[in-house]
Structure formats: C-alpha cells, structure tokens
Design a protein around this motif. Sequence first.
Motif, short mmCIF file in Angstrom:
data_model
loop_
_atom_site.label_atom_id
_atom_site.label_comp_id
_atom_site.label_asym_id
_atom_site.label_seq_id
_atom_site.Cartn_x
_atom_site.Cartn_y
_atom_site.Cartn_z
N LEU A 1 42.18 31.47 42.08
CA LEU A 1 42.12 32.92 41.97
C LEU A 1 40.66 33.34 42.08
O LEU A 1 39.86 33.11 41.16
N GLY A 2 40.31 33.92 43.22
CA GLY A 2 38.92 34.24 43.49
C GLY A 2 38.57 35.70 43.45
O GLY A 2 37.54 36.11 44.02
N HIS A 3 39.39 36.53 42.80
CA HIS A 3 39.04 37.94 42.68
C HIS A 3 37.68 38.03 41.99
O HIS A 3 37.48 37.46 40.90
N LEU B 1 37.87 27.50 46.25
CA LEU B 1 37.81 28.72 47.05
C LEU B 1 39.22 29.29 47.19
O LEU B 1 40.18 28.54 47.42
N ASP B 2 39.34 30.58 47.05
CA ASP B 2 40.62 31.25 47.18
C ASP B 2 40.71 31.86 48.58
O ASP B 2 39.92 32.75 48.92
N PRO B 3 41.64 31.42 49.41
CA PRO B 3 41.73 31.94 50.79
C PRO B 3 42.10 33.42 50.86
O PRO B 3 41.97 34.04 51.92
N GLU B 4 42.51 34.00 49.74
CA GLU B 4 42.90 35.42 49.73
C GLU B 4 41.68 36.35 49.62
O GLU B 4 41.82 37.56 49.77
N PHE B 5 40.51 35.78 49.34
CA PHE B 5 39.31 36.61 49.21
C PHE B 5 38.19 36.03 50.07
O PHE B 5 38.05 34.80 50.17
N PRO B 6 37.38 36.87 50.71
CA PRO B 6 36.25 36.36 51.50
C PRO B 6 35.33 35.49 50.67
O PRO B 6 35.09 35.77 49.48
N VAL B 7 34.83 34.43 51.28
CA VAL B 7 33.90 33.54 50.58
C VAL B 7 32.70 34.33 50.06
O VAL B 7 32.22 34.11 48.94
N ALA B 8 32.22 35.29 50.86
CA ALA B 8 31.05 36.08 50.44
C ALA B 8 31.32 36.86 49.17
O ALA B 8 30.42 37.04 48.33
N GLU B 9 32.56 37.33 48.97
CA GLU B 9 32.88 38.07 47.75
C GLU B 9 32.94 37.15 46.54
O GLU B 9 32.47 37.51 45.45
N GLN B 10 33.51 35.97 46.73
CA GLN B 10 33.58 35.02 45.62
C GLN B 10 32.18 34.54 45.22
O GLN B 10 31.84 34.51 44.04
N MET B 11 31.40 34.17 46.22
CA MET B 11 30.03 33.74 45.94
C MET B 11 29.19 34.90 45.40
O MET B 11 28.30 34.71 44.56
N GLY B 12 29.49 36.10 45.89
CA GLY B 12 28.76 37.27 45.41
C GLY B 12 28.94 37.50 43.93
O GLY B 12 28.01 37.93 43.24
N LEU C 1 30.08 24.39 43.96
CA LEU C 1 31.39 24.53 44.58
C LEU C 1 32.19 23.26 44.33
O LEU C 1 31.63 22.22 43.99
N SER C 2 33.50 23.35 44.54
CA SER C 2 34.35 22.18 44.37
C SER C 2 35.41 22.13 45.47
O SER C 2 35.99 23.16 45.83
N GLU C 3 35.63 20.92 46.00
CA GLU C 3 36.61 20.67 47.04
C GLU C 3 36.41 21.59 48.24
O GLU C 3 37.30 22.36 48.63
#
Length: 306
Positions: free
Chosen positions: A125-127, A155-166, A182-184
Amino acid sequence: MTHTTQFTNTEHVTHTEPDRSVFFLGGDLPVRRVGYGTMRLADGPGEPSGGEAHIWTAPADRAAAIRVLRTAVELGLNLIDTADAYALGAGEELVADALHPYREDLVIATKVGVVRPSPTEWVPLGHPAYLRQQAELSLRRLRTDRIDLLQLHRLDPEFPVAEQMGALKQLQEEGKVRHIGLSEVTVEELAEAEETAPVASVQNLYNLATRGHDDVVDHAAGRGIAFLPFFPLAMGAHAGPGSPLAQVAGEVGATPSQTALAWLLHRSPTVLPIPGTTSAAHLAENAAALEVALTDEQFDRIAAAA
C-alpha cells in the motif's frame, strides 16, 4: 538516535588498510557488515517457520526475544532491521523495549508500505499519506525522533514511484528520516526511485541458492548503495556433507553457515547480510562470519556448485 560521524564510502580515507567489516550506510553511518534481522522474533512454538512464517503476533517468550536483541548488540551487530508489518507493530515495540535508549553507534532500520489484513497476507500500500502516517507510528513505537533507515517495504503498482518516494523524501526533509531504502526492487525500479530521492539501501531476497538479483547487487555496488540480502542463509543440498560449501568451510576453519555469509560478504563490498535467529549461539556464529576470508578461487567454487 544521534550520530556525529560524517564520512562517505568513497571519500573516507585513512593511512591504514580500511576495515572491510564496516560499511558507511548512506555515506555517514558506520555499521558492521553483518546485521540482525528481527523478523523471526514473532509468533510462538508450533507456528509455521521460514518462508511460511506468519510474523503475526508478538513473541510467545518476550523475555527471551529481548535477550536475543541485546546479545546481538553486545556481539557488535549494530544494524538492527525491523518493519511495521512484523506482528502488526509489535516488532518495533520489541526493539524499543530491548534497546532503548539506543547506543550512539546503533542503527535502527524499519519499513513501511505493507498492510496485513490477515496472518497470511502482505499487501503493498503506497498511498503517500499512508506511508507518512506509518512512519509517524514507527517513530512512536521505536521511541525516537528520527529513523536511521526507513525502507519502502514494497513498491505499490497502484501509485507512481515518484509519489511513494516523495512521501519518504518529505519525511527526510522534515528531519524524521535520515536515509531511505527500498525492498524487492529491480535495477530499473531503483533507478526510477533515485530520480526522486537518494537511495541508501536495497533489501532483496538473495543467497547462494537464490541469485535472481545479481544485477541489483552489481548496480548497488557501483552506486555505493548497501545491499541487504534477506534470507541470506537459505541453503539446500549444496550445503550438505561433501559439498563444495562444506569443503571450503573445512579449509577456512568455519561452519557452512559462516562460509555462506562469508560468500555474500565476498560477493560485493556493499553487501550487508541481516540473518535472523532466536538462538544466542547462532548469533555468535553469524557475527564471527566477519572474520572468515575466502579466496577468489574458493568463492568461485562455491558459486559454481550452488
């Protein structure tokens, strides 16, 4: 935790041979290259183990788990890895109960980004708001005002990587997180994440028998990024009597488990295995792997067989 040492992996220069048993995580946190993973400090007798473990409840014998954590630190294993998903936060509380107030040289790593709706489910869950909330809860449970290493559990494929990292970068800018991991992830995912924020570590499944992330190991080494292999001691028939691993273990005067860890340490200078155990004897055995040196020929012989 407050750390005052300021070095980088590429700029730390001395007039003596560098200590290959120490790595500067994120460039400024010196850690021993064998750490301790706390995932196994959960559940109780009769529960599934290994890759099938639920990691759902606090340890049945809390006092014993606290002793193991304290023993790990006494043995010099100063990188302690946990996650908010371990026993629904009870894993982080256990680390704090055992080790707080934290020693100056202790580095605590935790993870956010996975929800546990049942004992057998691990759902990414990467919200961004959720990631920030979970980090706040981790800060409370760990009883600290800054997390040394906060890792995105998946990483949650439902949210852009930039948003999760942001979200993690915002926590870093607020002073609540020192370094981000990061993991996996794949090399491509790691590179994409680095476009938003520096990545200090990658934690992927990797061991002698499972080497699907060889390219990530190499990429991390080239970038000075720590690579934390989880399940580093998963061994099968290639570790049995008469195997090349057992033969090399005899040659270097070590156990097969120590030799498997030494193989990982030889694999790349940025590899930091984090084996978990509930046994004080195994802790001591794992810590001593730092003293086991393999030749290139021994390394290759083990790799070819496994």
